[in-house]
Design a protein around this motif. Structure first.
Motif, short mmCIF file in Angstrom:
data_model
loop_
_atom_site.label_atom_id
_atom_site.label_comp_id
_atom_site.label_asym_id
_atom_site.label_seq_id
_atom_site.Cartn_x
_atom_site.Cartn_y
_atom_site.Cartn_z
N ARG A 61 2.92 9.56 -7.07
CA ARG A 61 2.11 9.20 -5.90
C ARG A 61 2.50 7.78 -5.52
N ASP A 62 2.56 7.50 -4.23
CA ASP A 62 3.02 6.18 -3.83
C ASP A 62 1.87 5.20 -3.59
N GLY A 63 2.23 3.96 -3.33
CA GLY A 63 1.25 2.91 -3.13
C GLY A 63 0.31 3.17 -1.95
N PHE A 64 0.80 3.89 -0.94
CA PHE A 64 -0.06 4.21 0.20
C PHE A 64 -1.17 5.18 -0.20
N GLU A 65 -0.91 6.02 -1.18
CA GLU A 65 -1.96 6.92 -1.67
C GLU A 65 -3.05 6.14 -2.41
N LEU A 66 -2.63 5.14 -3.21
CA LEU A 66 -3.62 4.28 -3.87
C LEU A 66 -4.42 3.51 -2.82
N LEU A 67 -3.73 2.98 -1.84
CA LEU A 67 -4.39 2.24 -0.76
C LEU A 67 -5.45 3.12 -0.08
N ALA A 68 -5.12 4.35 0.24
CA ALA A 68 -6.06 5.25 0.91
C ALA A 68 -7.29 5.50 0.03
N VAL A 70 -8.49 3.57 -2.42
CA VAL A 70 -9.25 2.33 -2.57
C VAL A 70 -10.06 2.07 -1.30
N ARG A 71 -9.45 2.22 -0.15
CA ARG A 71 -10.15 1.95 1.11
C ARG A 71 -11.22 3.00 1.41
N ALA A 72 -11.11 4.19 0.82
CA ALA A 72 -12.11 5.24 1.03
C ALA A 72 -13.32 5.09 0.12
N SER A 73 -13.24 4.19 -0.86
CA SER A 73 -14.32 3.99 -1.82
C SER A 73 -15.25 2.87 -1.39
N VAL A 74 -16.53 3.13 -1.36
CA VAL A 74 -17.51 2.10 -1.02
C VAL A 74 -17.45 0.95 -2.03
N VAL A 75 -17.16 1.26 -3.27
CA VAL A 75 -17.13 0.26 -4.33
C VAL A 75 -15.91 -0.66 -4.22
N TRP A 76 -14.74 -0.11 -3.88
CA TRP A 76 -13.49 -0.88 -3.91
C TRP A 76 -12.93 -1.22 -2.54
N GLU A 77 -13.55 -0.73 -1.47
CA GLU A 77 -12.95 -0.86 -0.14
C GLU A 77 -12.61 -2.29 0.27
N SER A 78 -13.34 -3.27 -0.24
CA SER A 78 -13.06 -4.66 0.16
C SER A 78 -12.19 -5.40 -0.85
N THR A 79 -11.74 -4.72 -1.90
CA THR A 79 -10.86 -5.35 -2.88
C THR A 79 -9.50 -5.63 -2.23
N PRO A 80 -9.02 -6.87 -2.29
CA PRO A 80 -7.71 -7.16 -1.72
C PRO A 80 -6.62 -6.32 -2.38
N LEU A 81 -5.81 -5.68 -1.55
CA LEU A 81 -4.72 -4.83 -2.05
C LEU A 81 -3.46 -5.17 -1.26
N PHE A 82 -2.44 -5.59 -2.00
CA PHE A 82 -1.15 -5.93 -1.41
C PHE A 82 -0.11 -4.94 -1.90
N LEU A 83 0.71 -4.46 -0.99
CA LEU A 83 1.80 -3.55 -1.33
C LEU A 83 3.10 -4.34 -1.42
N VAL A 84 3.98 -3.92 -2.33
CA VAL A 84 5.28 -4.56 -2.52
C VAL A 84 6.34 -3.48 -2.65
N SER A 85 7.56 -3.81 -2.24
CA SER A 85 8.66 -2.87 -2.41
C SER A 85 9.99 -3.58 -2.21
N ALA A 86 10.99 -3.11 -2.93
CA ALA A 86 12.35 -3.54 -2.65
C ALA A 86 12.79 -2.80 -1.39
N THR A 87 13.51 -3.47 -0.53
CA THR A 87 13.99 -2.83 0.70
C THR A 87 15.47 -3.11 0.87
N GLU A 88 16.11 -2.25 1.64
CA GLU A 88 17.55 -2.39 1.85
C GLU A 88 17.88 -3.14 3.13
N SER A 89 16.90 -3.33 4.01
CA SER A 89 17.19 -3.99 5.28
C SER A 89 15.93 -4.66 5.82
#
Length: 127
Positions: A61-68, A70-89
């Motif tokens: 499962r990717d980071g966007f699934e975790l993001l979804a 977390v944001r859908a949870s009343v308990v965690w929705e305001s927890t800061p979440l930053f995504l990171v990835s290596a990119t080619e361009s």
């Protein structure tokens, strides 16, 4: 109260490098590690997490699934979440940045994160 950061990446080396850089900046932080989205979701109810840093690309499962979730949870929705990835361009990085913003992430950073990136991330997260 000790502030807690949850690092999510399927690559142990990436977590170790990020942990070392974070501890050099903020040795007072508690760091938790998860090698998958499912493991991250197991950590969340067990401990108060002040910040999540999650890799975008992971095998199950990717980071966007975790993001979804977390944001859908009343308990965690305001927890800061930053995504990171290596990119080619720059175009790929910009596309991930735009998608991250659109889907509710607090930010997107390209790997490897520099000291300045981490300082910015911690500042944006209020840590």
């Amino acid at each position: 109260v000790q502030r807690c950061v949850l690092l999510v990446d399927d690559q142990p080396l990436q977590i170790r490098m990020l942990s070392e850089r974070l501890m050099a900046l903020r040795p007072d932080l508690a760091l938790l590690e998860a090698h998958s989205v499912d493991k991250a979701l197991e950590h969340l109810p067990a401990r108060s997490v002040d910040l999540l840093i999650c890799d975008v690309r992971m095998p199950d499962r990717d980071g966007f699934e975790l993001l979804a979730q977390v944001r859908a949870s009343v308990v965690w929705e305001s927890t800061p979440l930053f995504l990171v990835s290596a990119t080619e361009s720059a175009a790929e990085s910009e596309a991930l940045h735009q998608r991250s913003a659109r889907e509710g992430a607090d930010g997107f950073f390209t790997k490897p994160l520099t000291r300045t990136d981490l300082e910015d991330l911690l500042e944006q997260a209020g840590l």
